[in-house]
Each structure stands twice: as C-alpha cells, then as structure tokens.
Design an enzyme around this catalytic site. Structure first.
Site, PDB file in Angstrom:
ATOM      1  N   GLU A  32       0.820  -1.214   0.000  1.00 13.37           N
ATOM      2  CA  GLU A  32       0.000   0.000   0.000  1.00 13.37           C
ATOM      3  C   GLU A  32       0.853   1.263   0.000  1.00 13.37           C
ATOM      4  O   GLU A  32       0.347   2.352   0.262  1.00 13.37           O
ATOM      5  CB  GLU A  32      -0.943  -0.001   1.209  1.00 13.37           C
ATOM      6  CG  GLU A  32      -1.882  -1.184   1.169  1.00 13.37           C
ATOM      7  CD  GLU A  32      -2.976  -1.126   2.207  1.00 13.37           C
ATOM      8  OE1 GLU A  32      -3.214  -0.053   2.783  1.00 13.37           O
ATOM      9  OE2 GLU A  32      -3.590  -2.171   2.437  1.00 13.37           O
ATOM     10  N   LYS A  45     -15.799  -1.866   3.827  1.00 12.18           N
ATOM     11  CA  LYS A  45     -15.168  -2.165   2.527  1.00 12.18           C
ATOM     12  C   LYS A  45     -16.241  -2.776   1.639  1.00 12.18           C
ATOM     13  O   LYS A  45     -16.666  -3.920   1.889  1.00 12.18           O
ATOM     14  CB  LYS A  45     -14.054  -3.191   2.721  1.00 12.18           C
ATOM     15  CG  LYS A  45     -12.847  -2.717   3.506  1.00 12.18           C
ATOM     16  CD  LYS A  45     -11.968  -3.926   3.835  1.00 12.18           C
ATOM     17  CE  LYS A  45     -10.580  -3.541   4.272  1.00 12.18           C
ATOM     18  NZ  LYS A  45      -9.844  -4.708   4.833  1.00 12.18           N
ATOM     19  N   ASP A 105      -3.227  -1.253  12.469  1.00 16.75           N
ATOM     20  CA  ASP A 105      -4.043  -2.417  12.090  1.00 16.75           C
ATOM     21  C   ASP A 105      -3.193  -3.647  12.374  1.00 16.75           C
ATOM     22  O   ASP A 105      -2.221  -3.924  11.661  1.00 16.75           O
ATOM     23  CB  ASP A 105      -4.435  -2.359  10.603  1.00 16.75           C
ATOM     24  CG  ASP A 105      -5.316  -3.544  10.194  1.00 16.75           C
ATOM     25  OD1 ASP A 105      -5.605  -4.386  11.074  1.00 16.75           O
ATOM     26  OD2 ASP A 105      -5.699  -3.632   9.014  1.00 16.75           O
ATOM     27  N   SER A 138      -5.765  -3.727  -0.148  1.00 16.64           N
ATOM     28  CA  SER A 138      -4.332  -3.664  -0.464  1.00 16.64           C
ATOM     29  C   SER A 138      -4.090  -3.766  -1.971  1.00 16.64           C
ATOM     30  O   SER A 138      -3.094  -3.267  -2.470  1.00 16.64           O
ATOM     31  CB  SER A 138      -3.574  -4.735   0.302  1.00 16.64           C
ATOM     32  OG  SER A 138      -4.204  -5.981   0.164  1.00 16.64           O
TER      33      SER A 138
HETATM   34  C1  2PG Z   1      -6.927  -4.109   5.819  1.00 16.12           C
HETATM   35  C2  2PG Z   1      -6.709  -3.947   4.316  1.00 16.12           C
HETATM   36  C3  2PG Z   1      -6.214  -2.585   3.965  1.00 16.12           C
HETATM   37  P1  2PG Z   1      -6.465  -6.024   2.797  1.00 16.12           P
HETATM   38  O1  2PG Z   1      -6.592  -5.153   6.401  1.00 16.12           O
HETATM   39  O2  2PG Z   1      -7.481  -3.222   6.447  1.00 16.12           O
HETATM   40  O3  2PG Z   1      -5.061  -2.243   4.704  1.00 16.12           O
HETATM   41  O4  2PG Z   1      -5.856  -4.938   3.804  1.00 16.12           O
HETATM   42  O5  2PG Z   1      -7.079  -5.286   1.668  1.00 16.12           O
HETATM   43  O6  2PG Z   1      -5.280  -6.874   2.377  1.00 16.12           O
HETATM   44  O7  2PG Z   1      -7.463  -6.810   3.578  1.00 16.12           O
HETATM   45 MG    MG Z   2      -7.569  -4.455   8.327  1.00 15.17          MG
END
Ligand code: 2PG
Ligand code: MG
Length: 414
Positions: free
Chosen positions: A192, A324, A229, A354
């Site tokens: 990221e 998300k 996180d 990510s």
């Molecule tokens: C998270 C995300 C973004 P990923 O864990 O919050 O940092 O990671 O998209 O790999 O789940």
């Molecule tokens: Mg996370």
C-alpha cells in the site's frame, strides 16, 4: 429514473499487477464505470472473489441479461445481483463481479443527474470531509510478513482540514523515510506504499514512527497520533498469536497486555483487528479495558456485515467498523452496515483494499454517506494518491478549509 441500456465487463490490471474486473453501466446519455479491488489479508466471512475471466463472463451474460431494461435503482439492482447469485458468500457470480456492477450502477445514476457521486449520494444532507488514516510502515500480508503488525498509520488529529492532514502526512512520511535511510533499514515499499522497514521488533516501529512525527515538527498525540491495524487473524494459529519477527507466540491475554502497554507508551488512538476474527471473547474483553481510551475497529471481525456488527454490539466487541464494499459485495449492504453502526453508536472508516486501482469510488462513498474516516493506504503509489487527490478536489468543491472538520472532536485522546 433512467433505464439500464448496457452492462459490460472487461479484465483490467490492479496495483499488484493482477487481473481484476472493470464494469461499465450505460443509461441514455450517461455511463458509470468501476473497478473491483482485492484484499490480501481477508476475513473468512468476506464475499468470495472468483477467477477474473469467469467473473467477466458472468457479468457479460447472466448479469447483463438480468439488468438490461431495468430501471437504475441501487437497492433494486443490488437485490437482483444478490438473488441471481443465490449463494450466501457471492461465490457463484463472484464478489469481484458483483461489487464492480453495484458501484458502476451508482456512478451511472450520478452521471445521469450530472452530479459527482458524492453529491448524488449526499442528497440534501450537509457533508464534511473524512479524517484520513494514512499508512507510514507496512507489514503483515502486505510485506511478506517482515513485520507482524500490518499497518502503522497516522491520524493528523490536530489538523484543521483534509488538505492540511495530507500536508502534515507528507512531512511525516518523508521524515520516516529519512530516519530509515540513515539507519540503512529500508527494504522498499509494501503493497500500500508504506515503507517496508528492517526493524527488530514491532515496538521499534512504534518508537520510530513517534520519532518521525517529532522530526517533522509535530507534537505526537496532540498534532499527529498513531493508528494500528494488527490484522491479528493473520497471526492466529492454534489459539495463539505468532509474532514471527520477535520469534515468540502470545496468548490472547499476553497480546492484550502488550497492546495496553503500547497504548500507555505511544500516542495510539485507534487499533484495528487487535484479535483474530474467531477470538470474539478476547475482542470484547479488550474493548472493555481499552475501548474508553482508543478506537477499536473491526475489519476481518465484521467484514462489513450488518449482522456481525449487531452481534459484536451485543457482546461489547469493538467500537468502530471498517467499511469495505467488496467485503460484503454490494453498495446497499455496505450502506446497511454503516446505518447499523450509526444506530449502535459505533465509529466507521471507509477503506480501500491492499490491491487497488485508479478507481476513486470509495472517497465519494465516504463523503456522500457522511462516514467520518477514510483509509486508503500510504502516501505513495498512484492508486493511493489518486484517492487522496480526489479528496482534495471534493474538499475544494465543498468550500475548502472553511468546512467543519471532525478530526479534533473524533480523537480527543480519551
Ligand atoms: C486491511 C486492508 C487494507 P487487505 O486489512 O485493512 O489495509 O488490507 O485489503 O489486504 O485486507
Ligand atoms: Mg484491516
């Protein structure tokens, strides 16, 4: 309301150079386009992405047949997608296909009214800019596990506007890079865009980040604070938390004690996924102890699922949720989770994944829905900067830094 004339999917490339799904939805005189992101540290309850060729094929055949001729209406269109898929985890047509179609419908609806998406979503509601959480060091699944903790982020708690938050972040990001270069402790950047450092312990990253905040001329805590996180589901095996960098494993109680120590020593205001998604008791116990002091965010723990959020509320686990859209599949379900969070008195953060692209939809969702925080990764790499820059444009359209900005109110250290 406009009638859907065309739904078209294609395969494009994401920030990790992997294929992903792009969808266009056309109505008379307007079209909307969106691209599905992809996670690396995923929760088991997420909508399942399927192979991209298969996802594209499903959009261009079944989904296209089901939507063309229907009126553009987010809730109804999303219901068609969910029913057509027919599985609890969207694994038949694919969460990646469904989220791209759902977002493209929203863009088409906004374009048909000649409004930017944020304005279309906000309707008559007054809006404010969200407060960014920006990654400085990246670890976990985004940096081959070189550090156990996934995201070391900052929140510019003392900044007076979105734009000022980014200015301050640029200073801290550069100061952190300079510290690492001086120690020859820089491997590169993680998925990221955060630095991928060669530290000996996770706590060293906290000390370095606090040092970088000071080096940049800010007061740690008052001006710029730390958000983590832990992404602890990734560390959990056989009921214990494995810290590979430190060559030790911790029980939930030991992890709890370590995090409390970190909160005492460093200017931490937010911790995401401090315990694994299956360790709900530990999450609730930590929220009882630390929830009055810091924001405790459920990501893999809630997977943007309204029902999981309500269960969490019932047992007192976490006090905020990461939103998300691709974790749950449609915009309607994402919005339902945000509404449930508001009713439960939980904080919320709209978040990128990510694996990202030039798609900036999530910035519009945060502003348009009035979600007070936004996480899109670090302060490097164009798939991240595209989103911060879109926020700059929106803030300007809203009247710039004269807007009320919630950072100080949200993160008065409790
Ligand atoms: C998270 C995300 C973004 P990923 O864990 O919050 O940092 O990671 O998209 O790999 O789940
Ligand atoms: Mg996370």
């Amino acid at each position: 309301m406009a009638k859907i004339l065309e739904v078209l999917a294609r395969s494009v490339w994401d920030s990790r150079g992997r294929p992903t799904v792009e969808v266009e939805v056309a109505v008379k005189g307007a079209r909307g386009r969106a691209i599905a992101p992809a996670g690396a540290s995923t929760g088991s309850g997420e909508a399942k992405s399927i192979e991209v060729r298969q996802a594209v094929h499903g959009v261009n055949t079944e989904i296209r047949s089901a939507l063309v001729g229907k009126l553009l209406n987010q809730e109804e269109n999303d219901k068609i997608l969910v029913d057509l898929d027919g599985t609890p985890d969207k694994s038949r047509l694919g969460g990646n296909a469904i989220v791209a179609v759902s977002l493209a419908c929203a863009h088409a609806a906004a374009a048909a009214t000649k409004k930017p998406l944020w304005k279309f979503l906000a309707g008559n509601r007054a809006v404010a800019m969200p407060v960014p959480q920006i990654q400085i060091f990246g670890g976990g699944a985004h940096a081959q596990g070189r550090m156990d903790v996934q995201d070391f982020m900052i929140i510019c708690t003392g900044a007076g506007s979105f734009g000022e938050s980014l200015e301050w972040t640029a200073e801290v990001y550069r100061a952190a890079g300079a510290r690492l270069a001086k120690r020859s402790a820089l491997y590169g950047v993680a998925d990221e865009g955060g630095y991928w450092p060669a530290f000996k312990s996770n706590e060293e990253a906290l000390a370095e980040l606090t040092g970088a905040i000071s080096d940049a001329g800010f007061e740690p805590g008052a001006d710029v604070a730390i958000a983590l996180d832990i992404a602890a589901t990734q560390l959990w095996r056989g009921g214990r938390y494995h810290l590979a960098l430190e060559n030790r494993t911790l029980s939930a109680d030991q992890l709890h004690a370590m995090l409390l120590r970190w909160i005492e020593r460093y200017p931490i205001v937010s911790i995401e996924d401090p315990f694994a998604e299956h360790d709900a008791e530990a999450m609730a116990s930590f929220t009882r102890t630390a929830g009055g002091k810091v924001q405790i965010v459920g990501d893999d723990f809630f997977v943007t699922d309204k029902n999981k959020l309500l269960d969490g509320k019932a047992m007192g686990a976490c006090n905020a949720v990461l939103l998300k859209p691709n974790q749950v599949g449609t915009l309607t379900e994402t919005l339902a989770c945000w509404r449930a969070a508001q009713e439960a008195g939980y904080g919320a953060i709209v978040s990128a994944r990510s694996g990202e692209t030039e798609d900036v939809s999530i910035v519009h969702l945060a502003v348009g829905w009035g979600v007070p925080q936004l996480k899109v990764g670090s302060f490097a790499r164009s798939e991240r900067m595209a989103k911060w820059n879109e926020g700059m444009r929106i803030e300007e359209a809203l009247g710039g830094s004269k807007l009320p900005y919630p950072a100080r109110k949200l993160f008065k250290r409790r």
